[in-house]
Design a protein around this motif. Structure first.
Motif, PDB file in Angstrom:
ATOM      1  N   LEU A   8       0.834  -1.047   0.303  1.00 21.59           N
ATOM      2  CA  LEU A   8      -0.089   0.095   0.074  1.00 21.59           C
ATOM      3  C   LEU A   8       0.623   1.090   0.133  1.00 21.59           C
ATOM      4  CD1 LEU A   8      -3.008  -0.345   2.331  1.00 21.59           C
ATOM      5  CD2 LEU A   8      -3.131  -0.340  -0.063  1.00 21.59           C
ATOM      6  N   SER A  11       2.150   1.538  -3.777  1.00 23.24           N
ATOM      7  CA  SER A  11       1.664   1.627  -4.392  1.00 23.24           C
ATOM      8  C   SER A  11       0.515   3.287  -4.635  1.00 23.24           C
ATOM      9  CB  SER A  11       0.659   0.810  -5.171  1.00 23.24           C
ATOM     10  OG  SER A  11      -0.526  -0.492  -4.038  1.00 23.24           O
ATOM     11  N   VAL A  15      -2.128   4.656  -8.030  1.00 23.68           N
ATOM     12  CA  VAL A  15      -2.743   4.302  -7.915  1.00 23.68           C
ATOM     13  C   VAL A  15      -3.955   5.341  -7.583  1.00 23.68           C
ATOM     14  CG1 VAL A  15      -5.401   2.678  -6.713  1.00 23.68           C
ATOM     15  CG2 VAL A  15      -2.380   1.903  -6.904  1.00 23.68           C
ATOM     16  N   ASP A  51     -13.641   2.304  -7.328  1.00 25.00           N
ATOM     17  CA  ASP A  51     -12.621   1.364  -7.753  1.00 25.00           C
ATOM     18  C   ASP A  51     -11.041   1.917  -6.615  1.00 25.00           C
ATOM     19  OD1 ASP A  51     -12.012  -1.176  -8.532  1.00 25.00           O
ATOM     20  OD2 ASP A  51     -10.339   0.271  -9.642  1.00 25.00           O
ATOM     21  N   ALA A  52     -10.777   3.115  -7.022  1.00 23.27           N
ATOM     22  CA  ALA A  52      -9.611   3.257  -6.361  1.00 23.27           C
ATOM     23  C   ALA A  52      -9.795   3.273  -4.880  1.00 23.27           C
ATOM     24  CB  ALA A  52      -9.553   4.931  -6.865  1.00 23.27           C
ATOM     25  N   VAL A  55     -12.438  -0.500  -3.344  1.00 27.39           N
ATOM     26  CA  VAL A  55     -12.399  -1.736  -3.769  1.00 27.39           C
ATOM     27  C   VAL A  55     -10.069  -1.781  -3.452  1.00 27.39           C
ATOM     28  CG1 VAL A  55     -11.838  -3.449  -5.762  1.00 27.39           C
ATOM     29  CG2 VAL A  55     -14.111  -2.803  -5.568  1.00 27.39           C
ATOM     30  N   ARG A  56     -10.021  -1.127  -4.731  1.00 25.47           N
ATOM     31  CA  ARG A  56      -8.390  -1.005  -3.735  1.00 25.47           C
ATOM     32  C   ARG A  56      -7.189  -0.683  -2.482  1.00 25.47           C
ATOM     33  NH1 ARG A  56      -6.992  -2.354  -9.010  1.00 25.47           N
ATOM     34  NH2 ARG A  56      -7.847  -2.182 -10.464  1.00 25.47           N
ATOM     35  N   VAL A  60      -9.679  -5.384  -0.676  1.00 28.21           N
ATOM     36  CA  VAL A  60      -7.710  -5.610  -1.369  1.00 28.21           C
ATOM     37  C   VAL A  60      -6.746  -5.834  -0.413  1.00 28.21           C
ATOM     38  CG1 VAL A  60      -5.774  -5.925  -2.746  1.00 28.21           C
ATOM     39  CG2 VAL A  60      -8.245  -5.794  -3.504  1.00 28.21           C
TER      40      VAL A  60
END
Length: 102
Positions: A8, A11, A15, A51-52, A55-56, A60
């Motif tokens: 995390l 990235s 992201v 999503d960003a 989810v991410r 996740v």
């Protein structure tokens, strides 16, 4: 857990920046006057932002933390290929110099 935090940390900015860039591009679709394009722009913008963030950045990492070592499972042929050809982040330390024999 350390791998999740490190992943995390490394990235997260990439992201987030990519999601913002895509949101701006898809948001530009909403400046037109054609109704279907406006709807597509809004839908894509919301989808990328959800999503960003959700989810991410939430689902996740939480799933990986719950799974623990099972999150890093790989089939045996893939594991062997990675052991043989895989990329490593840290290179092995050089051997210390041996003193000359007298």
């Amino acid at each position: 857990r350390e791998a999740v935090v490190t992943g995390l940390r490394r990235s997260g900015r990439v992201v987030t920046c990519a999601a913002l860039l895509l949101a701006v591009v898809f948001g530009a679709f909403m400046t037109g006057g054609f109704s279907p394009i406006l709807q597509i722009g809004l839908g894509l913008t919301l989808a990328v932002l959800i999503d960003a963030t959700v989810v991410r950045m939430l689902l996740v990492p939480a799933t990986m933390a719950l799974l623990g070592r099972r999150a890093w499972w790989a089939p045996k042929p893939l594991r062997r290929a990675h052991d043989r050809f895989g990329v490593r982040e840290d290179s092995p330390a050089p051997a210390p110099p041996q003193p000359a024999a007298r």
